[in-house]
Design a protein around this motif. Structure first.
Motif, PDB file in Angstrom:
ATOM      1  N   LEU A  58      -1.831  18.048  -0.331  1.00  0.00           N
ATOM      2  CA  LEU A  58      -2.121  19.058   0.679  1.00  0.00           C
ATOM      3  C   LEU A  58      -2.272  20.419   0.006  1.00  0.00           C
ATOM      4  O   LEU A  58      -1.352  20.882  -0.670  1.00  0.00           O
ATOM      5  CB  LEU A  58      -0.980  19.095   1.701  1.00  0.00           C
ATOM      6  N   THR A  97      -0.518  12.046  -0.383  1.00  0.00           N
ATOM      7  CA  THR A  97      -1.240  13.175   0.211  1.00  0.00           C
ATOM      8  C   THR A  97      -1.146  14.382  -0.707  1.00  0.00           C
ATOM      9  O   THR A  97      -0.051  14.765  -1.114  1.00  0.00           O
ATOM     10  CB  THR A  97      -0.632  13.524   1.585  1.00  0.00           C
ATOM     11  N   VAL A 149     -10.734  16.370   4.842  1.00  0.00           N
ATOM     12  CA  VAL A 149      -9.899  15.398   4.123  1.00  0.00           C
ATOM     13  C   VAL A 149     -10.838  14.545   3.289  1.00  0.00           C
ATOM     14  O   VAL A 149     -11.822  14.008   3.810  1.00  0.00           O
ATOM     15  CB  VAL A 149      -9.112  14.493   5.093  1.00  0.00           C
ATOM     16  N   ARG A 150     -10.573  14.450   1.991  1.00  0.00           N
ATOM     17  CA  ARG A 150     -11.348  13.534   1.151  1.00  0.00           C
ATOM     18  C   ARG A 150     -10.374  12.521   0.542  1.00  0.00           C
ATOM     19  O   ARG A 150      -9.251  12.888   0.191  1.00  0.00           O
ATOM     20  CB  ARG A 150     -12.101  14.304   0.050  1.00  0.00           C
ATOM     21  N   SER A 151     -10.850  11.305   0.392  1.00  0.00           N
ATOM     22  CA  SER A 151      -9.908  10.228   0.069  1.00  0.00           C
ATOM     23  C   SER A 151     -10.365   9.420  -1.129  1.00  0.00           C
ATOM     24  O   SER A 151     -11.542   9.416  -1.491  1.00  0.00           O
ATOM     25  CB  SER A 151      -9.768   9.292   1.268  1.00  0.00           C
ATOM     26  N   ALA A 152      -9.410   8.751  -1.715  1.00  0.00           N
ATOM     27  CA  ALA A 152      -9.702   7.785  -2.773  1.00  0.00           C
ATOM     28  C   ALA A 152      -8.854   6.565  -2.503  1.00  0.00           C
ATOM     29  O   ALA A 152      -7.754   6.669  -1.951  1.00  0.00           O
ATOM     30  CB  ALA A 152      -9.378   8.367  -4.138  1.00  0.00           C
ATOM     31  N   ARG A 153      -9.389   5.437  -2.889  1.00  0.00           N
ATOM     32  CA  ARG A 153      -8.686   4.180  -2.687  1.00  0.00           C
ATOM     33  C   ARG A 153      -8.514   3.578  -4.058  1.00  0.00           C
ATOM     34  O   ARG A 153      -9.456   3.027  -4.623  1.00  0.00           O
ATOM     35  CB  ARG A 153      -9.566   3.304  -1.785  1.00  0.00           C
ATOM     36  N   GLU A 182      -6.180  16.965   1.244  1.00  0.00           N
ATOM     37  CA  GLU A 182      -6.348  17.659   2.514  1.00  0.00           C
ATOM     38  C   GLU A 182      -6.453  19.160   2.294  1.00  0.00           C
ATOM     39  O   GLU A 182      -5.528  19.788   1.776  1.00  0.00           O
ATOM     40  CB  GLU A 182      -5.168  17.367   3.446  1.00  0.00           C
ATOM     41  N   GLN A 221      -2.025  -4.249  -4.903  1.00  0.00           N
ATOM     42  CA  GLN A 221      -1.533  -2.934  -4.492  1.00  0.00           C
ATOM     43  C   GLN A 221      -2.700  -1.950  -4.359  1.00  0.00           C
ATOM     44  O   GLN A 221      -3.567  -1.864  -5.225  1.00  0.00           O
ATOM     45  CB  GLN A 221      -0.536  -2.400  -5.522  1.00  0.00           C
ATOM     46  N   ILE A 222      -2.696  -1.195  -3.249  1.00  0.00           N
ATOM     47  CA  ILE A 222      -3.692  -0.137  -3.047  1.00  0.00           C
ATOM     48  C   ILE A 222      -2.949   1.176  -2.867  1.00  0.00           C
ATOM     49  O   ILE A 222      -2.023   1.257  -2.057  1.00  0.00           O
ATOM     50  CB  ILE A 222      -4.523  -0.376  -1.771  1.00  0.00           C
ATOM     51  N   ASN A 258      -5.161  10.969  -0.094  1.00  0.00           N
ATOM     52  CA  ASN A 258      -5.814  11.883   0.843  1.00  0.00           C
ATOM     53  C   ASN A 258      -5.675  13.292   0.296  1.00  0.00           C
ATOM     54  O   ASN A 258      -4.553  13.791   0.149  1.00  0.00           O
ATOM     55  CB  ASN A 258      -5.162  11.829   2.229  1.00  0.00           C
ATOM     56  N   LYS A 291      -6.100  -1.662  -9.040  1.00  0.00           N
ATOM     57  CA  LYS A 291      -5.963  -1.973 -10.457  1.00  0.00           C
ATOM     58  C   LYS A 291      -7.306  -1.830 -11.185  1.00  0.00           C
ATOM     59  O   LYS A 291      -7.357  -1.361 -12.327  1.00  0.00           O
ATOM     60  CB  LYS A 291      -5.433  -3.403 -10.618  1.00  0.00           C
ATOM     61  N   TYR A 316      -3.618   4.800  -1.582  1.00  0.00           N
ATOM     62  CA  TYR A 316      -4.563   5.670  -0.879  1.00  0.00           C
ATOM     63  C   TYR A 316      -4.249   7.125  -1.209  1.00  0.00           C
ATOM     64  O   TYR A 316      -3.099   7.555  -1.109  1.00  0.00           O
ATOM     65  CB  TYR A 316      -4.430   5.503   0.633  1.00  0.00           C
ATOM     66  N   GLU A 346       0.847  -1.176   0.000  1.00  0.00           N
ATOM     67  CA  GLU A 346       0.000   0.000   0.000  1.00  0.00           C
ATOM     68  C   GLU A 346       0.889   1.235   0.000  1.00  0.00           C
ATOM     69  O   GLU A 346       2.005   1.196   0.510  1.00  0.00           O
ATOM     70  CB  GLU A 346      -0.911   0.016   1.230  1.00  0.00           C
ATOM     71  N   TYR A 382       0.613   5.715   0.344  1.00  0.00           N
ATOM     72  CA  TYR A 382      -0.229   6.854   0.731  1.00  0.00           C
ATOM     73  C   TYR A 382       0.262   8.089  -0.008  1.00  0.00           C
ATOM     74  O   TYR A 382       1.439   8.440   0.064  1.00  0.00           O
ATOM     75  CB  TYR A 382      -0.165   7.080   2.237  1.00  0.00           C
TER      76      TYR A 382
END
Lengths: 680, 168
Positions: free
Chosen positions: B35, B33, B150-154, B145, B138-139, B143, B157, B141, B29, B31
């Motif tokens: 910002l 960000t 905070v809005r997110s996407a996951r 910000e 694989q992920i 964020n 594939k 993430y 995984e 991350y």
């Protein structure tokens, strides 16, 4: 490419079990049906409590090529070995149909394996004969029953010597393993292993294995000697020789302290194609060395950390869930989370300089996102197991131990849970309940926030007010009000008029004045003085003493306003910084939020000379607070990660000793400096 | 009903379903960000990858086996790969270009930093395919910000991009 290879493997090979001859003890055929990965066997007569039923079946399957299908077991082929046709390492797990669990909370566990949460199993006794090529070395769950047939006398002597050795002793040396993988054989040999009261059985076999062992002694234990052993090919190299078996022992050392003595006779680490996987007494671990053209093998620092981490973690699974038999199909965190918590302890007791990834700060990027499910979510519906089932519960328990309960209460309660549920099947409620019972602390709020919600920790200190106790004496209090008024900035109009030398009417006409020119509105009168004296007279002696003491002490009263931005209720840890340079740490228990979970106020009283200048929430980053910008009052300008990076001295960073591959670079030949061609 | 339950034995044959197995301890995984720094009027992008993950990923992807913690050439190739895997577009489907700020190894993580001025757009579409071809699981993430949220996407594939509103 990986997907193509996987699909081609499935196309070219028949996968799955072939089941036949399902019969009872007397050879009578039994009714059964196979549905997906589940098989239902119908008993001729219903079993009453305590009764048993004997049956047998034949089964067969093709072993998977692990690197092609990314399974938890399988074989790895080494085509480049000297021997014609190469060699293989076989890791055998999930290699026989296992009886599903039957529990008091779910009856038969019918959750088909969907590739995520691993297994829910019952304990059983195993007696397994494994026939392999004669030159293979077999590592297995259980105790070897026929060492005289399976091992040479030299190997048996070496094993005996290993029992009390300071460092691992080779049972099969690197040279012997190389000779095995070069020569091959047409003969075969049977190894017999027995294991009692285990919930699974796995094994590994290869002619490529070297094998080392070292005895782990447990004082006053039912299992006083445990043989820690590692099996690995030359590709494991020095990394495995130095650290695998020692990591196995370190893991047992630490985990046993927190739970119970390791109850099995062996604890094994095998190197093969699987990155990391656990079974009773045996673990599969993937770290390898890199081969260089000069024939040497080195490994990057990250690979060393991987080996230490993965061996400790997988050996740790012997405790959770192999012995404390929680249900991973349903609640993955009950073994992965507890195990990650403990591997973080073992890792930091090995070397705290290594970043083990279980500090509160490691989970904040995940916890602040809005694409999560609660930790309590059933395994197959968890969006990503790593942060959800491993890191978040591990960090939660770390915080529970270090910040909320303290080590004494936590360690006692955790050990109680481990011992109480050893060889039994706990559910989350059993864990939560035991931790509360044994610590004597109500933690409902903690489980609710960390395990049942996707809230995160973000506590903001919004405002700090200073208050002062009024004396109620009009002469004192009006004087203070007058001074407070005088301390305020004056009118800009008035200031500019004075600067310009403007004359005021009252100054130019002093002969015209009255009472109000001589007495401002802060002037105390006898009416107020009389009222004050009457108030003192009316107080009973105890009230008066308390009042007079408070007036005399003249303490500072600060009101601190907090808001819970993230929603997850947590204690408020505060550093109070005073004008005199002193700092006090205050711990406000999480119960402060019990009636007002969004906003709370707290009064802090300090001595007269102890004047507060600033406040910081969670100064040591203990609670996984995702936003430190609102942790200070007055606010600070905190650089973002990229702003901080820009300020860094890059040259200094490169000097960091950890960032040099000295293992590989030390082989560089000395050279004379090249002459620089200069313009004439 | 109870008698019927007792009349069965259920056996698990889960070898059949190993193709999506996730091995313990491999987390795969990253991350990322984004910002929105109101002080500097920049979008700051921080890509955080597990050092061990990218070390192994790049061995299979680019044939790199040098130590990423130390080898600047390998680090450079990884940075280029991470930059190329990440695409941000505005609400008119214009690709938003970023400047590379740098990269660093910090503890167990490999970081890559990018920045650009905050664009005038009501939403962004973020795509990040890093390591998808190496590991199906694989992920990445995301964020996003801003000061208030905070809005997110996951991203994975099957879903390598997502549009996120920037409206407060």
């Amino acid at each position: 490419m990986a997907e193509l290879r996987r699909n081609q493997f499935y196309t070219d090979n028949e996968i799955g079990y072939t089941i036949s001859d399902v019969v009872g003890a007397n050879g009578e055929p039994l009714e059964y049906i196979i549905s997906g990965a589940q098989m239902r066997l119908d008993l001729p007569v219903a079993l009453e409590s305590g009764e048993s039923f004997e049956y047998s079946l034949n089964y067969a399957y093709n072993i998977l090529e692990e690197n092609a299908v990314a399974a938890r077991s399988g074989y790895e082929h080494f085509p480049d070995d000297v021997r014609k046709g190469g060699n293989d390492i076989f890791l055998l797990a999930q290699w026989f149909p296992r009886v599903a669990s039957y529990s008091d909370y779910e009856a038969w566990h019918n959750k088909e394996f969907l590739g995520r949460g691993e297994f829910t199993l019952e304990f059983g006794n195993y007696d397994v004969n494994i026939t392999v090529p004669y030159d293979h070395i077999v590592a297995s769950t259980g105790e070897l029953q026929n060492p005289d047939e399976a091992l040479t006398s030299v190997q048996r002597q070496r094993l005996k010597k290993a029992e009390d050795a300071k460092r691992p002793v080779f049972i099969v040396t690197a040279g012997e393993a190389l000779a095995n993988e070069r020569d091959g054989t047409n003969k075969s040999k049977t190894w017999n292993f027995k294991a009692e009261n285990v919930r699974d059985f796995a094994w590994a076999s290869s002619r490529k294995f070297m094998w080392d062992a070292k005895g782990h002694h447990q004082k006053d234990s039912e299992q006083p000697l445990v043989m820690a052993m590692s099996y690995y090919p030359k590709e494991g190299g020095d990394l495995w020789k130095k650290y695998s078996t020692e990591s196995v022992i370190h893991a047992m050392d630490v985990y046993s302290r927190f739970t119970f003595d390791y109850p099995y006779p062996v604890s094994i680490s095998v190197n093969g194609p699987v990155g990391g996987m656990e079974y009773p007494m045996i673990t599969f671990n993937g770290p390898r060395t890199n081969w260089h053209e000069d024939g040497s093998r080195t490994y990057p620092l990250s690979e060393k950390r991987f080996l230490l981490g993965v061996v400790i973690h997988e050996v740790g699974h012997n405790y959770f869930p192999m012995i404390v038999n929680s249900d991973e199909r349903q609640w993955t965190w009950m073994d992965e989370g507890l195990n990650s918590f403990l591997d973080g302890i073992a890792g930091r007791e090995w070397d705290p300089k290594i970043p083990w990834g279980v500090e509160p700060n490691d989970v904040i990027n995940y916890m602040k996102s809005d694409v999560q499910v609660p930790v309590m979510t059933q395994s197959d519906s968890v969006l990503k197991l790593g942060p959800n089932a491993y890191t978040k519960p591990a960090v939660a328990l770390n915080i529970l131990r270090e910040t909320i309960l303290g080590r004494e209460l936590f360690d006692f309660a955790f050990k109680e849970y481990s011992e109480r549920w050893m060889n039994k099947r706990p559910t989350p409620a059993d864990f939560f309940r035991t931790m509360e019972e044994a610590s004597g602390v109500d933690l409902d709020w903690f489980w609710q926030g960390w395990f049942y919600t996707t809230d995160h920790v973000d506590i903001s200190v919004d405002k700090v007010y200073k208050l002062r106790l009024d004396t109620l004496d009009p002469d004192v209090d009006f004087k203070r009000r007058r001074q407070e008024n005088a301390d305020k900035p004056g009118s800009i109009f008035d200031q500019r008029n004075r600067t310009e030398g403007k004359k005021l009417w009252v100054d130019l006409n002093k002969d015209v004045s009255d009472f109000y020119d001589r007495n401002d509105h802060f002037t105390a009168t006898n009416k107020e003085r009389n009222k004050y004296r009457q108030m003192l007279e009316d107080l009973d002696p105890r009230e008066r003493a308390a009042f007079e003491r408070a007036v005399k002490e003249d303490k500072n009263y600060y009101v601190l306003n907090f808001s819970n931005v993230g929603g997850l209720v947590m204690p408020i840890i505060l550093d109070l910084n005073f004008k005199n340079g002193k700092t006090e740490t205050h711990y406000i228990p999480a119960e402060i939020w019990r009636r007002s979970p969004s906003k709370v106020s707290k009064m802090i009283i300090t001595d007269k000379g102890q004047e507060l200048v600033s406040v910081e929430v969670d100064p040591r980053w203990e609670t996984a607070d995702v936003d430190v910008e609102n942790n200070n009052y007055p606010r600070l300008i905190i650089p973002t990660r990229i702003e901080a990076f820009k300020k860094k001295d890059k040259a200094e960073d490169k000097k960091h000793p950890e960032n040099r591959d000295i293992m590989h670079d030390s082989k560089t030949e000395r050279e004379a400096p090249k002459k620089k061609v200069r313009k004439k | 009903m109870i008698l019927r339950l007792k009349n069965l034995i259920v056996v698990g044959l889960w070898l059949l379903a190993t193709h999506t197995a996730v091995q313990a301890h491999q987390q795969k995984e990253a991350y990322i960000t984004l910002l929105f720094n109101e002080r500097s009027s920049l979008i700051e992008v921080s890509h955080r990858f597990s050092l061990h993950d990218v070390q192994h990923g790049l061995k299979s992807l680019l044939g790199i086996q040098e130590d990423l913690a130390t080898n600047s050439v390998a680090q450079g190739q990884l940075v280029k790969y991470i930059e190329e895997s990440f695409v941000l577009t505005d609400d008119s489907q214009n690709v938003l270009k970023f400047n590379l700020v740098g990269h660093e190894v910090d503890g167990k993580y490999f970081w890559v930093y990018q920045e650009r001025p905050i664009p005038d757009t009501a939403s962004v579409t973020v795509k990040d395919t890093a390591l998808f071809e190496t590991w199906p699981s694989q992920i990445n993430y995301i964020n996003i910000e801003k000061s208030a949220w905070v809005r997110s996407a996951r991203l994975n594939k099957e879903t390598p991009s997502k549009t996120i509103s920037l409206i407060d």
